[in-house]
Each structure stands twice: as structure tokens, then as C-alpha cells.
Write a protein that holds these residues in place. Structure first.
Motif, PDB file in Angstrom:
ATOM      1  N   LEU A 231     -59.015  78.404 128.315  1.00 55.03           N
ATOM      2  CA  LEU A 231     -59.335  77.501 127.215  1.00 55.03           C
ATOM      3  C   LEU A 231     -60.785  77.031 127.236  1.00 55.03           C
ATOM      4  O   LEU A 231     -61.304  76.548 126.220  1.00 55.03           O
ATOM      5  CB  LEU A 231     -58.428  76.267 127.258  1.00 55.03           C
ATOM      6  N   LYS A 240     -59.602  78.905 118.629  1.00 62.48           N
ATOM      7  CA  LYS A 240     -58.436  78.409 119.358  1.00 62.48           C
ATOM      8  C   LYS A 240     -57.155  79.038 118.801  1.00 62.48           C
ATOM      9  O   LYS A 240     -56.276  79.473 119.567  1.00 62.48           O
ATOM     10  CB  LYS A 240     -58.364  76.880 119.260  1.00 62.48           C
ATOM     11  N   LEU A 254     -54.302  71.367 129.930  1.00 59.89           N
ATOM     12  CA  LEU A 254     -55.401  70.654 129.304  1.00 59.89           C
ATOM     13  C   LEU A 254     -56.146  69.778 130.306  1.00 59.89           C
ATOM     14  O   LEU A 254     -55.573  68.833 130.868  1.00 59.89           O
ATOM     15  CB  LEU A 254     -54.869  69.790 128.156  1.00 59.89           C
ATOM     16  N   SER A 265     -58.418  67.833 123.271  1.00 59.51           N
ATOM     17  CA  SER A 265     -57.050  67.950 123.789  1.00 59.51           C
ATOM     18  C   SER A 265     -56.031  67.750 122.677  1.00 59.51           C
ATOM     19  O   SER A 265     -55.021  68.473 122.606  1.00 59.51           O
ATOM     20  CB  SER A 265     -56.826  66.924 124.908  1.00 59.51           C
ATOM     21  N   TRP A 268     -55.797  70.973 120.674  1.00 60.20           N
ATOM     22  CA  TRP A 268     -55.047  72.009 121.401  1.00 60.20           C
ATOM     23  C   TRP A 268     -53.543  71.721 121.371  1.00 60.20           C
ATOM     24  O   TRP A 268     -52.723  72.628 121.174  1.00 60.20           O
ATOM     25  CB  TRP A 268     -55.524  72.086 122.849  1.00 60.20           C
ATOM     26  N   TRP A 279     -47.199  72.293 127.014  1.00 58.45           N
ATOM     27  CA  TRP A 279     -48.455  71.944 127.672  1.00 58.45           C
ATOM     28  C   TRP A 279     -48.220  70.821 128.677  1.00 58.45           C
ATOM     29  O   TRP A 279     -47.197  70.151 128.675  1.00 58.45           O
ATOM     30  CB  TRP A 279     -49.474  71.444 126.634  1.00 58.45           C
TER      31      TRP A 279
END
Length: 333
Positions: A231, A240, A254, A265, A268, A279
Motif C-alpha cells: 500500500l 488504490k 493500515l 486510512s 483505504w 483490514w
């Protein structure tokens, strides 16, 4: 509005073994903002050798931010999108300026009414050192342990076999982080060996940047794969989306200091959620300033998974600690 910063070297209590070698100290930068009456503090948590913004003009960009601190946040974000750790420090400082004291995201967590469950991190080292750490984490009551692997896989595999022989997956969740240590061919073998031991997930089995190979692994893996270093450096929304659509991982990890702070963040998390990709949040050797802010942010995201947060105990010269660990539960104090 005024702003200033200073460079600070954090000293490890014990050298930290990572995939980027053994660390004895960790450089960071502390940003302070003031409106004349109140003061806000944040950490621009640069990680040399890993951060996307590890570049010669880093301090020059920090100086630019201090000179333009009164600009609109959207303007600053556009100018700092390639400097995620600086933006991260700016976000913290402005939130702290707003809320005061040691607060960034007031919540039940900061009111000491709730805690965050974290995993126990096992640092790289010789097998005896790793086994000592594991025993310590188990004695503390951790139900989720994360091991760094890829230095000596045969021995590391043996440790995992021993742990799983003693504790079922319902009692002890085991995560591993390879930091890109394996080739695609090696990874295919390791993924099956991990599946045989009911390992929860593996972070970054192969080096970042090999999207096609990672996509092949994720499409047919017996062990869930989490993207971590993959990432870093992906700043545009379209890129992304392309990454997530191409690789289709089971999880993403993250690290706010490395992926564009809290705004990065959040993006994402939203993009991953739209694609049924889960995540969790991990710290990245921040001082207690950044760690405090990340913990407060993490609580607001309401994840039911153990998070990968540090506890502030790695360094001899850290700042005031506002977090307290009791077993596997992280509390604000």
C-alpha cells in the motif's frame, strides 16, 4: 497560526530486529502548532528505508508546511500527498489543537470506558529469543500473536508447529508477517504449510510491486493474505482501486504514518469495504505521541479484530505515555 518542528532520535531499549536489519535508534520529527492561546502537537513519523517520503527534501517540505500552516487543509493535503508522514503529523497537531490536552479523537476509549484488543508482536531474532517472547506474551494472556518470519523458515515453522500443537486456533490466533521474504514459488509452499497449522493470515509473502504474482497467490491461497508494504506510495484514489481490483487480497494492513494519515486510512477502509476486503490497523515504531493518536483513531473505527498497536515500551527516551496495557487490552490513561 504558527508552526515549528524539531527532529528527535528515539533510542531502542534492545536492538529491534526487522526485515530491514537491526535497529538501534529511530528518527522522527515532532510538529507543534499554536493559535496564540492553544497548542497542538503531532508526530511526523518518518520511517527511513520504508516510508514513501524518505527523500532528501523531507525537512525542506516540513519547513514549507510551517510557513504555510494557515492554508486550507485541502490545499495542504494536495501539496503533501507524497509526504504521508508529514500530513499525518499535521492531522494530529490540528486535532490536538482542537481538543486539547492529550486528546485527538475523544471517545469512550479516551473516557477510560473501553479498551482496544491488540496482538502480541514477536520480534525477529534467534530462536531462543523468539521463544522467550512467545512465552512472555502467553503468560500475559494474549490470544493473538504475530510472528515475523522469513529469516529462518525451517526453525520458524517448527515454532509454529509447536504452538499449534499446544493451542488450537480457537484458543490462540496466529498471524505471521513475511515482509516480502519469499519468492512466489517459496510462498506457494509456505502458504500451504501455514494452512495446515490453521494460521490466521500472512502479511506480504512476496515483495511489494509484483501485482501479477500477488494476485495469483491471493486467488488460490489456502491461507488468507494481507497486503502491507504493497500500500505504501499509492496516493491516488484510482491507483488504490486498481491495486485492490487487481490483487483482491483477503486483508489490508493500515499504518497511518505510511499510507497518508487518518484521511488516507479512511479512504483505504472505504475502498476495501466496498470490495469485501477486511483490514486492521498497525503502528510503525512511532513515539508515544503518534502511538497515542493512532490508538484513539483506531478505537473509532470499531473493528472487532485484534489490532497491531505498540504499547510505547520500546524506547529509553520516549515521551509521556498515555496508554496502558493490561493483558491484551490497551487502555487510555
Amino acid at each position: 497560526m504558527r508552526a515549528d518542528y524539531f527532529r528527535y532520535m528515539l533510542k531502542f531499549k534492545r536492538p529491534g530486529g526487522t526485515s530491514r536489519g537491526v535497529l538501534h535508534e529511530k528518527e522522527t520529527f515532532i510538529l507543534e502548532v499554536s493559535d496564540g492561546e492553544r497548542k497542538g502537537i503531532g508526530e511526523c513519523a518518518l520511517f527511513r528505508g520504508l516510508s514513501f517520503d524518505d527523500r532528501p527534501d523531507y525537512e525542506e517540505k516540513l519547513q514549507w508546511l510551517c510557513l504555510h500552516i494557515q492554508e486550507h487543509p485541502d490545499v495542504l493535503h494536495e501539496r503533501l500527498k507524497d509526504y504521508p508522514s508529514i500530513w499525518f503529523g499535521y492531522e494530529q497537531a490540528m486535532l490536538n489543537l482542537k481538543h486539547g490536552g492529550n486528546l485527538y479523537f475523544p471517545s469512550a476509549f479516551t473516557r477510560r470506558e473501553a479498551s482496544i484488543t491488540i496482538n502480541g508482536l514477536i520480534w525477529m531474532g534467534d530462536i531462543q529469543f523468539m521463544e522467550e517472547q512467545i512465552k512472555d506474551k502467553l503468560d500475559q494472556g494474549f490470544h493473538c500473536i504475530k510472528l515475523k518470519i522469513g529469516t529462518d523458515w525451517r526453525s520458524e515453522h517448527g515454532i509454529l508447529q509447536e504452538l499449534r500443537g499446544r493451542f488450537s486456533k480457537d484458543i490462540l490466533e496466529l498471524r505471521v508477517d513475511a515482509n516480502g521474504a519469499f519468492s512466489k514459488e517459496q510462498a506457494q509452499i509456505v502458504l500451504q504449510q501455514l494452512a495446515d497449522l490453521d494460521i490466521h493470515s500472512i502479511e506480504q509473502p512476496i515483495k511489494a510491486g509484483n501485482w501479477a504474482h500477488m494476485a495469483e497467490l491471493c486467488a488460490d491461497t489456502p491461507t488468507p493474505i494481507a497486503l502491507d508494504e504493497e500500500l505504501i506510495g499509492i496516493t491516488d484514489t484510482e491507483k488504490k482501486v486498481e491495486l485492490l481490483e487487481t490483487i483482491r487480497p483477503q486483508y489490508i494492513i493500515l499504518k497511518p504514518a505510511l499510507v497518508g494519515g487518518f484521511r488516507g486510512s479512511d479512504e483505504w477502509i472505504e475502498l476495501a469495504g466496498n470490495r469485501n476486503i477486511d483490514w486492521w490497523i498497525t503502528s510503525a515504531l512511532e513515539s508515544n505521541i503518534g502511538l497515542n493518536a493512532i490508538a484513539q483513531y483506531t478505537y473509532t473505527k470499531k473493528s472487532n479484530k485484534p489490532q497491531g498497536l505498540g504499547t510505547g515500551g520500546l524506547f529509553t527516551n520516549n515521551f509521556n505515555n498515555y496508554l496502558n496495557l493490561s493483558g491484551e487490552h490497551l487502555y487510555f490513561r
